[in-house]
Enzyme design. Sequence first.
Site, PDB file in Angstrom:
ATOM      1  N   CYS A 169      -7.356  -0.983   3.413  1.00  0.00           N
ATOM      2  CA  CYS A 169      -6.704  -1.751   2.344  1.00  0.00           C
ATOM      3  C   CYS A 169      -6.051  -0.838   1.315  1.00  0.00           C
ATOM      4  CB  CYS A 169      -7.695  -2.699   1.682  1.00  0.00           C
ATOM      5  SG  CYS A 169      -8.120  -4.083   2.752  1.00  0.00           S
TER       6      CYS A 169
ATOM      7  N   GLU B 297      -7.970  -8.240   0.579  1.00  0.00           N
ATOM      8  CA  GLU B 297      -6.783  -7.612  -0.004  1.00  0.00           C
ATOM      9  C   GLU B 297      -5.577  -7.747   0.924  1.00  0.00           C
ATOM     10  OE1 GLU B 297      -9.832  -6.441   0.395  1.00  0.00           O
ATOM     11  OE2 GLU B 297     -10.239  -4.703  -0.903  1.00  0.00           O
TER      12      GLU B 297
HETATM   13 ZN   LIG Z   1     -10.221  -3.737   3.354  1.00  0.00          ZN
END
Ligand SMILES: [Zn+2]
Length: 136
Positions: free
Chosen positions: A94, A59
């Site tokens: 993330c 990500e």
């Molecule tokens: Zn991550």
Amino acid sequence: MLSEEEIDTLRNKSIESLSMSYSPYSKFRVGCAILTESGAIVQGANVENASYGAGVCAERATICTAVNQGHTRFKAIAIASDLKDEFITPCGICRQFIREFGKDTPIYMFKNGVEGTFHMTLSQLLPHSFGPEQLN
Ligand SMILES: [Zn+2]
């Protein structure tokens, strides 16, 4: 709200991105595809490092690529893994990284080779989050 076609595209592109993964240590591949507000698709995957903590998730790698290409508004983010029994979800770091670019960003999660999707908004995955608004 995404169209079925957009969801299919995100599914295909996030699964396709698994092949870009550099994961020689964990062998745990994660692929990501971002649909930008302008309609572009940006792809990326996790990149591990011999110094394990220096590795970067799919990500964040993909968001960095998108931002460096001039995209900061995302219509949706999709991730996929080779897990068959459960959907991959973004890790905590993330979630915060995605938060920077919108707290209602839809996150679509896919399994490689298994039908179906699971989706939540970033604010569902990271409630009561800290973001750019707090610094204004
Ligand atoms: Zn991550």
